[in-house]
Write an enzyme that holds these catalytic residues in place. Sequence first.
Site, PDB file in Angstrom:
ATOM      1  CE  LYS A 197     -23.754 -39.681  23.360  1.00 29.23           C
ATOM      2  NZ  LYS A 197     -24.882 -39.147  22.885  1.00 29.23           N
TER       3      LYS A 197
ATOM      4  CE1 TYR B  24     -29.433 -46.479  25.434  1.00 31.49           C
ATOM      5  CE2 TYR B  24     -29.877 -48.323  23.840  1.00 31.49           C
ATOM      6  CZ  TYR B  24     -29.259 -47.187  24.242  1.00 31.49           C
ATOM      7  OH  TYR B  24     -29.276 -46.411  23.393  1.00 31.49           O
TER       8      TYR B  24
ATOM      9  CE1 TYR C  92     -28.028 -42.767  26.177  1.00 34.35           C
ATOM     10  CE2 TYR C  92     -29.237 -41.853  23.853  1.00 34.35           C
ATOM     11  CZ  TYR C  92     -28.394 -42.775  24.477  1.00 34.35           C
ATOM     12  OH  TYR C  92     -27.921 -43.413  23.696  1.00 34.35           O
TER      13      TYR C  92
HETATM   14  C1  LIG Z   1     -25.631 -40.289  24.010  1.00 32.53           C
HETATM   15  C2  LIG Z   1     -26.767 -39.441  24.433  1.00 32.53           C
HETATM   16  C3  LIG Z   1     -26.677 -39.284  25.799  1.00 32.53           C
HETATM   17  C4  LIG Z   1     -25.846 -39.415  27.144  1.00 32.53           C
HETATM   18  O1  LIG Z   1     -24.808 -39.328  26.794  1.00 32.53           O
HETATM   19  P1  LIG Z   1     -23.467 -40.015  27.313  1.00 32.53           P
HETATM   20  O2  LIG Z   1     -22.139 -39.298  27.441  1.00 32.53           O
HETATM   21  O3  LIG Z   1     -23.528 -41.267  26.735  1.00 32.53           O
HETATM   22  O4  LIG Z   1     -23.942 -40.257  29.018  1.00 32.53           O
HETATM   23  C5  LIG Z   1     -28.383 -38.002  26.492  1.00 32.53           C
HETATM   24  N1  LIG Z   1     -28.827 -37.587  25.609  1.00 32.53           N
HETATM   25  C6  LIG Z   1     -29.345 -38.218  24.212  1.00 32.53           C
HETATM   26  C7  LIG Z   1     -29.690 -37.390  23.754  1.00 32.53           C
HETATM   27  C8  LIG Z   1     -27.326 -38.749  23.773  1.00 32.53           C
HETATM   28  O5  LIG Z   1     -27.766 -38.921  22.412  1.00 32.53           O
END
Ligand SMILES: *Cc1c(COP(=O)(O)O)cnc(C)c1O
Length: 341
Positions: free
Chosen positions: A54, A269, A295
């Site tokens: 992010k 999720y 993720y």
């Molecule tokens: C948010 C996030 C993602 C995914 O990214 P997006 O742009 O939301 O698809 C992947 N890995 C981590 C650790 C994240 O926090």
Amino acid sequence: MTLRVPDLSRYPKAQLRDGPSPIVALPRLSQHLGGAEIYVKREDVDGLGGGGNKLRKLEFLIGEAQAAGADTIITVGGRQSNHARLTAAAAARVGMKCELVLSRLVPIEDDDYVENGNVVLDRLFGALIHDIPGNVSALQVAEERAATLRGEGRKVYVCPLGGSSPVGCLGYVSCALEILDQSTKSGILFDHIVVANGSGGMQAGLVAGAIAAGVSPTKVVGHTVLAPLEKAYATTFEKAQQALDLIDSGLTVSSDDIVLHGDQLGNGYGLPTSSMRRAVTLLASQEGLLLDPVYSGKAFAGLIQSIENGIFGAGQKVLFLMSGGTPSLFAYRTTFESALR
Ligand SMILES: *Cc1c(COP(=O)(O)O)cnc(C)c1O
């Protein structure tokens, strides 16, 4: 290889990162799995707040907020949102107030999940947390709160889920260019680039960056960990086009450009899967590296599956984006206790 380099300089940017993230080879794990050579790009280590994907988006989002004169940033996410944690850290860095609208999206209610991990860090960074149920629109709550604060004279910037506005996606357009530059310099060309797809902005930005640079976007392989496949596909397609429109109007995304798989989502999720547990445990024990349970653990499970199915075969090179999320391991303590028994 002649690359076109799109110009992102007209979009204001706050500096939250420390330059290019390193790409490193994982020879032990590659040998263990016996297939493609695996490399990782360490998007998890740089900058502030514990690191994670992010930050690239937030550089552009905070830049936009500052240009608009904002003194407060509000964003939304699940209770263990990494995006929320990094928004809080970025706000602290640039001297803005931060409020987080965190939804109970994931049906896990133990103390580790509700209070540990990212939530501990959100509070350390000084963010105000609004705790809302999972069936309420977090963005609507955020907009209502923004209206209240504006009524008190504050200048508020509202940031969407995962920071994946078109401007936020520019962070991963620039990452695509960085990977191309690193490949050119090292002579290592990747056959596949594997990513987790949550709000879709990371994959969308990488695809838009590849199209803008004139290289194949289909090297980017996403695994949805949030939305069901069709919805994730539609969102990613739309965001890739929006990002492309910001940098180079005239270029278009075609339907084949988005390569996305849905078989690592499991029951939804934030809900652990056995292949995620295996991926997290394997990378930790073979390489001393940390994936996250929500993720990157699920996306890496997809990479392992592609190697085991022979899709990523010997002689190929695959780059995995280590996207962060380490703090949520502490929120999922019991998940890994049972994995190790
Ligand atoms: C948010 C996030 C993602 C995914 O990214 P997006 O742009 O939301 O698809 C992947 N890995 C981590 C650790 C994240 O926090």
